[in-house]
Design an enzyme around this catalytic site. Structure first.
Site, PDB file in Angstrom:
ATOM      1  N   ARG A   1      -6.025   1.260   3.762  1.00 28.41           N
ATOM      2  CA  ARG A   1      -4.831   1.733   3.048  1.00 28.41           C
ATOM      3  C   ARG A   1      -4.519   0.855   1.845  1.00 28.41           C
ATOM      4  O   ARG A   1      -4.027   1.345   0.827  1.00 28.41           O
ATOM      5  CB  ARG A   1      -3.637   1.840   3.998  1.00 28.41           C
ATOM      6  CG  ARG A   1      -3.235   0.563   4.734  1.00 28.41           C
ATOM      7  CD  ARG A   1      -2.240   0.898   5.849  1.00 28.41           C
ATOM      8  NE  ARG A   1      -1.700  -0.253   6.548  1.00 28.41           N
ATOM      9  CZ  ARG A   1      -2.248  -0.803   7.630  1.00 28.41           C
ATOM     10  NH1 ARG A   1      -3.389  -0.315   8.111  1.00 28.41           N
ATOM     11  NH2 ARG A   1      -1.667  -1.829   8.228  1.00 28.41           N
TER      12      ARG A   1
ATOM     13  N   GLU B   1      -2.474  -7.470   7.062  1.00 27.18           N
ATOM     14  CA  GLU B   1      -1.200  -7.293   7.752  1.00 27.18           C
ATOM     15  C   GLU B   1      -1.167  -8.084   9.058  1.00 27.18           C
ATOM     16  O   GLU B   1      -2.212  -8.449   9.606  1.00 27.18           O
ATOM     17  CB  GLU B   1      -0.953  -5.802   8.015  1.00 27.18           C
ATOM     18  CG  GLU B   1       0.371  -5.461   8.683  1.00 27.18           C
ATOM     19  CD  GLU B   1       1.604  -5.898   7.887  1.00 27.18           C
ATOM     20  OE1 GLU B   1       1.738  -7.109   7.623  1.00 27.18           O
ATOM     21  OE2 GLU B   1       2.443  -5.044   7.573  1.00 27.18           O
TER      22      GLU B   1
ATOM     23  N   HIS C   1       0.821  -1.213   0.000  1.00 27.43           N
ATOM     24  CA  HIS C   1       0.000   0.000   0.000  1.00 27.43           C
ATOM     25  C   HIS C   1       0.859   1.269   0.000  1.00 27.43           C
ATOM     26  O   HIS C   1       2.051   1.244   0.325  1.00 27.43           O
ATOM     27  CB  HIS C   1      -0.917   0.004   1.227  1.00 27.43           C
ATOM     28  CG  HIS C   1      -0.150   0.004   2.524  1.00 27.43           C
ATOM     29  ND1 HIS C   1       0.402   1.148   3.067  1.00 27.43           N
ATOM     30  CD2 HIS C   1       0.155  -0.994   3.387  1.00 27.43           C
ATOM     31  CE1 HIS C   1       1.018   0.866   4.195  1.00 27.43           C
ATOM     32  NE2 HIS C   1       0.894  -0.441   4.414  1.00 27.43           N
TER      33      HIS C   1
END
Length: 203
Positions: free
Chosen positions: A57, A81, A8
């Protein structure tokens, strides 16, 4: 199949060296600019599918790169993540370090000695989760010959690459953290894969 794996764009947490993890932190103005420049660099690529981490994001990065292509963006936890649990939002910046565990830097410097924070995800689990998703995509016969975009995160991408290569946890960061909006191209065929290029930027 070709898989374009992208980290990102930049966020304020990136700038401040704060732990983002699964915190839903948006792109900053610089992050949007990087995504737009990357979109320009990839404008000639005919994507067939787009997958993204559900975090904003990554989703915004995928949306910017998609542009006016008529392709659904599919969120998946396989690209999410790593979670830093109770430590999310804390900083590892020099002079501003405020993480309760003084050995937390092992996450970056000695991942085989990393202690998972309270409520967080281990590196081993991250690798299993992300690599399993990637293998599922690679082994899906419907994806044969397709070109796929995936928007993800720094540690998650290292989880995919180190997992696919079968590296020990001690070599988790082999190759380093990818830059914001850096692109890695994987080519998969007949159950095998190769890294065509890694950590390429278009800005």
């Amino acid at each position: 199949m070709d898989i374009y794996l992208i980290r990102h764009g930049e966020t304020e947490y990136n700038r401040q060296k704060r732990l983002q993890g699964v915190g839903d932190i948006p792109l900053n103005a610089r992050g949007i600019e990087l995504a737009e420049k990357t979109a320009e660099g990839l404008r000639e690529i005919s994507f067939d599918k787009i997958y993204t981490s559900p975090l904003i994001r990554a989703k915004k990065t995928a949306e910017i790169i998609r542009g006016d292509r008529n392709i659904e963006i599919i969120p998946t936890e396989g690209l999410m993540e790593i979670s830093f649990g109770d430590y999310e939002g804390l900083t590892v910046a020099e002079g501003c370090y405020n993480i309760p565990d003084p050995d937390f830097r092992n996450f970056f410097d000695a991942p085989d000695r990393y202690h998972t924070p309270p409520g967080g995800e281990s590196i081993e689990h991250l690798r299993e989760r992300t690599t399993s998703f990637m293998r599922q995509v690679m082994n899906d016969l419907e994806n044969e010959g397709k070109t796929i975009l995936m928007a993800s995160h720094g540690a998650a991408i290292r989880g995919i690459l180190s997992g696919l290569q079968g590296l020990p946890v001690a070599q988790f960061w082999s190759g380093g953290v990818h830059k914001n909006c850096a692109v890695t191209l994987l080519h998969a065929e007949d159950g095998n894969f190769e890294i065509v290029f890694e950590n390429r930027v278009y800005y």
